[in-house]
Design a protein around this motif. Sequence first.
Motif, PDB file in Angstrom:
ATOM      1  N   LEU A 108       0.829  -1.197   0.000  1.00  0.00           N
ATOM      2  CA  LEU A 108       0.000   0.000   0.000  1.00  0.00           C
ATOM      3  C   LEU A 108       0.870   1.256   0.000  1.00  0.00           C
ATOM      4  O   LEU A 108       0.603   2.209  -0.747  1.00  0.00           O
ATOM      5  N   VAL A 109       1.912   1.241   0.817  1.00  0.00           N
ATOM      6  CA  VAL A 109       2.827   2.387   0.873  1.00  0.00           C
ATOM      7  C   VAL A 109       3.467   2.623  -0.491  1.00  0.00           C
ATOM      8  O   VAL A 109       3.558   3.758  -0.979  1.00  0.00           O
ATOM      9  N   SER A 110       3.914   1.533  -1.137  1.00  0.00           N
ATOM     10  CA  SER A 110       4.554   1.664  -2.441  1.00  0.00           C
ATOM     11  C   SER A 110       3.582   2.192  -3.492  1.00  0.00           C
ATOM     12  O   SER A 110       3.971   2.991  -4.361  1.00  0.00           O
ATOM     13  N   CYS A 111       2.313   1.785  -3.407  1.00  0.00           N
ATOM     14  CA  CYS A 111       1.319   2.282  -4.357  1.00  0.00           C
ATOM     15  C   CYS A 111       1.056   3.770  -4.150  1.00  0.00           C
ATOM     16  O   CYS A 111       0.911   4.521  -5.123  1.00  0.00           O
ATOM     17  N   LEU A 151      15.216  -0.805 -10.923  1.00  0.00           N
ATOM     18  CA  LEU A 151      14.920  -0.870  -9.494  1.00  0.00           C
ATOM     19  C   LEU A 151      14.077  -2.062  -9.057  1.00  0.00           C
ATOM     20  O   LEU A 151      14.246  -2.541  -7.929  1.00  0.00           O
ATOM     21  N   PRO A 152      13.137  -2.588  -9.880  1.00  0.00           N
ATOM     22  CA  PRO A 152      12.450  -3.809  -9.432  1.00  0.00           C
ATOM     23  C   PRO A 152      13.404  -4.964  -9.175  1.00  0.00           C
ATOM     24  O   PRO A 152      13.242  -5.705  -8.192  1.00  0.00           O
ATOM     25  N   THR A 153      14.406  -5.120 -10.035  1.00  0.00           N
ATOM     26  CA  THR A 153      15.405  -6.178  -9.825  1.00  0.00           C
ATOM     27  C   THR A 153      16.187  -5.929  -8.546  1.00  0.00           C
ATOM     28  O   THR A 153      16.428  -6.856  -7.756  1.00  0.00           O
ATOM     29  N   ILE A 154      16.581  -4.682  -8.332  1.00  0.00           N
ATOM     30  CA  ILE A 154      17.321  -4.336  -7.119  1.00  0.00           C
ATOM     31  C   ILE A 154      16.470  -4.606  -5.876  1.00  0.00           C
ATOM     32  O   ILE A 154      16.960  -5.156  -4.876  1.00  0.00           O
ATOM     33  N   GLY A 155      15.195  -4.231  -5.933  1.00  0.00           N
ATOM     34  CA  GLY A 155      14.307  -4.469  -4.797  1.00  0.00           C
ATOM     35  C   GLY A 155      14.163  -5.942  -4.470  1.00  0.00           C
ATOM     36  O   GLY A 155      14.157  -6.336  -3.297  1.00  0.00           O
ATOM     37  N   LEU A 156      14.065  -6.790  -5.504  1.00  0.00           N
ATOM     38  CA  LEU A 156      13.958  -8.234  -5.276  1.00  0.00           C
ATOM     39  C   LEU A 156      15.243  -8.790  -4.661  1.00  0.00           C
ATOM     40  O   LEU A 156      15.193  -9.647  -3.769  1.00  0.00           O
ATOM     41  N   PHE A 157      16.387  -8.331  -5.143  1.00  0.00           N
ATOM     42  CA  PHE A 157      17.651  -8.804  -4.564  1.00  0.00           C
ATOM     43  C   PHE A 157      17.786  -8.376  -3.105  1.00  0.00           C
ATOM     44  O   PHE A 157      18.290  -9.141  -2.269  1.00  0.00           O
ATOM     45  N   ILE A 158      17.343  -7.162  -2.791  1.00  0.00           N
ATOM     46  CA  ILE A 158      17.382  -6.713  -1.398  1.00  0.00           C
ATOM     47  C   ILE A 158      16.526  -7.617  -0.526  1.00  0.00           C
ATOM     48  O   ILE A 158      16.943  -8.062   0.558  1.00  0.00           O
ATOM     49  N   PHE A 159      15.303  -7.893  -0.986  1.00  0.00           N
ATOM     50  CA  PHE A 159      14.412  -8.766  -0.220  1.00  0.00           C
ATOM     51  C   PHE A 159      15.001 -10.171  -0.077  1.00  0.00           C
ATOM     52  O   PHE A 159      14.911 -10.790   0.988  1.00  0.00           O
ATOM     53  N   ALA A 160      15.619 -10.670  -1.158  1.00  0.00           N
ATOM     54  CA  ALA A 160      16.145 -12.035  -1.153  1.00  0.00           C
ATOM     55  C   ALA A 160      17.246 -12.218  -0.119  1.00  0.00           C
ATOM     56  O   ALA A 160      17.254 -13.209   0.621  1.00  0.00           O
ATOM     57  N   TRP A 161      18.180 -11.278  -0.054  1.00  0.00           N
ATOM     58  CA  TRP A 161      19.388 -11.508   0.727  1.00  0.00           C
ATOM     59  C   TRP A 161      19.465 -10.717   2.019  1.00  0.00           C
ATOM     60  O   TRP A 161      20.494 -10.708   2.689  1.00  0.00           O
ATOM     61  N   ILE A 173      11.562  -5.274   3.999  1.00  0.00           N
ATOM     62  CA  ILE A 173      10.339  -4.537   3.678  1.00  0.00           C
ATOM     63  C   ILE A 173      10.655  -3.405   2.700  1.00  0.00           C
ATOM     64  O   ILE A 173       9.893  -3.145   1.747  1.00  0.00           O
ATOM     65  N   ILE A 174      11.768  -2.734   2.913  1.00  0.00           N
ATOM     66  CA  ILE A 174      12.179  -1.661   1.999  1.00  0.00           C
ATOM     67  C   ILE A 174      12.417  -2.218   0.593  1.00  0.00           C
ATOM     68  O   ILE A 174      12.063  -1.591  -0.407  1.00  0.00           O
ATOM     69  N   GLY A 175      13.011  -3.406   0.530  1.00  0.00           N
ATOM     70  CA  GLY A 175      13.241  -4.025  -0.768  1.00  0.00           C
ATOM     71  C   GLY A 175      11.950  -4.258  -1.523  1.00  0.00           C
ATOM     72  O   GLY A 175      11.846  -3.957  -2.727  1.00  0.00           O
ATOM     73  N   ILE A 176      10.932  -4.779  -0.855  1.00  0.00           N
ATOM     74  CA  ILE A 176       9.644  -5.023  -1.500  1.00  0.00           C
ATOM     75  C   ILE A 176       8.970  -3.708  -1.868  1.00  0.00           C
ATOM     76  O   ILE A 176       8.324  -3.590  -2.919  1.00  0.00           O
ATOM     77  N   THR A 177       9.108  -2.701  -1.028  1.00  0.00           N
ATOM     78  CA  THR A 177       8.521  -1.394  -1.328  1.00  0.00           C
ATOM     79  C   THR A 177       9.136  -0.796  -2.587  1.00  0.00           C
ATOM     80  O   THR A 177       8.432  -0.239  -3.439  1.00  0.00           O
ATOM     81  N   ILE A 178      10.450  -0.911  -2.710  1.00  0.00           N
ATOM     82  CA  ILE A 178      11.131  -0.440  -3.930  1.00  0.00           C
ATOM     83  C   ILE A 178      10.610  -1.189  -5.142  1.00  0.00           C
ATOM     84  O   ILE A 178      10.315  -0.589  -6.190  1.00  0.00           O
ATOM     85  N   TYR A 179      10.479  -2.499  -5.003  1.00  0.00           N
ATOM     86  CA  TYR A 179       9.998  -3.312  -6.117  1.00  0.00           C
ATOM     87  C   TYR A 179       8.610  -2.868  -6.565  1.00  0.00           C
ATOM     88  O   TYR A 179       8.384  -2.567  -7.742  1.00  0.00           O
ATOM     89  N   ALA A 180       7.665  -2.805  -5.647  1.00  0.00           N
ATOM     90  CA  ALA A 180       6.282  -2.500  -6.009  1.00  0.00           C
ATOM     91  C   ALA A 180       6.134  -1.062  -6.494  1.00  0.00           C
ATOM     92  O   ALA A 180       5.350  -0.785  -7.419  1.00  0.00           O
ATOM     93  N   PHE A 181       6.875  -0.142  -5.905  1.00  0.00           N
ATOM     94  CA  PHE A 181       6.822   1.262  -6.323  1.00  0.00           C
ATOM     95  C   PHE A 181       7.237   1.422  -7.784  1.00  0.00           C
ATOM     96  O   PHE A 181       6.541   2.057  -8.590  1.00  0.00           O
ATOM     97  N   ASP A 182       8.343   0.810  -8.154  1.00  0.00           N
ATOM     98  CA  ASP A 182       8.843   0.979  -9.510  1.00  0.00           C
ATOM     99  C   ASP A 182       8.047   0.176 -10.522  1.00  0.00           C
ATOM    100  O   ASP A 182       7.889   0.604 -11.670  1.00  0.00           O
ATOM    101  N   VAL A 183       7.546  -0.966 -10.115  1.00  0.00           N
ATOM    102  CA  VAL A 183       6.687  -1.735 -11.008  1.00  0.00           C
ATOM    103  C   VAL A 183       5.424  -0.938 -11.341  1.00  0.00           C
ATOM    104  O   VAL A 183       4.947  -0.954 -12.485  1.00  0.00           O
TER     105      VAL A 183
END
Length: 271
Positions: A108-111, A151-161, A173-183
Amino acid sequence: MFLCMPETSAENVLYRRVARLRALTGNEQLRSQSEITRGHTAFSAIVRQALIKPIEISILDPAVMFVNVYTSFVYATYYSFFEAFPLVYAEIYHFNLGLVATSFLCILVSCVLGVSTYVAYLWFYLEPDIKKNGLRVQEFWLRPAIAATFLPTIGLFIFAWTSCPDIHWIVSIIGITIYAFDVFIILQCIFVYIPMSYPQYAASLFAGNDFCRSALACGAILFARPLYINLGIGRGVTVLAGCSVLGIGGMFYLYFYGASLRARSRFTVKG
């Protein structure tokens, strides 16, 4: 459902006016030109125009095929979070059920951030540019997507590791927020680009795209949990992040060579 809708905005206005005249006069014989034309169109031609042609475009036109594949992958990744979040925040960070549910608020925050950013872009940059230079070529509308595509790729890598006990949960959480925001930004650009390139098939292409997205998202619910359990969150999400790299190449190719693809396509309106 969209078989009965006029294909252009001008026809749409005329159709509404005629429908209002019919309502006011009670004369059901009044017809717009588009209604008259469709009245003499064979059923087989209507089926081909509304159903077969969009499928044909989705398969044979590389730009539309890329858009369908990319947006379907984005939705599948998003729906895989319904399996990933409980594994991360319940099993790694020991959140209770209520806290696991609140972790989804990052979407929701990312949206909210995405909407604010895109509206600001429209208001402060795009609208003044249109007033000054008029409508530009379709690829011009992809510029925000080009800026956001990494940035979606970067966000996924942040969440992954960063999903591990030694790192605070807010980082993932920041990683997922980056992903959803840029998507969100990328999808807005794509969903403007497609109807501008194929206006006569816009409604059907959106319907086809929605079908592709929903189908793969449904499949993601089935493959996500085995993926994350067998490979672990780090490697499992890394697989998705690696696949998203292909979207970067596709977006740049569409931006730089979209006009050339469109010129060679037999589906675009010429002239």
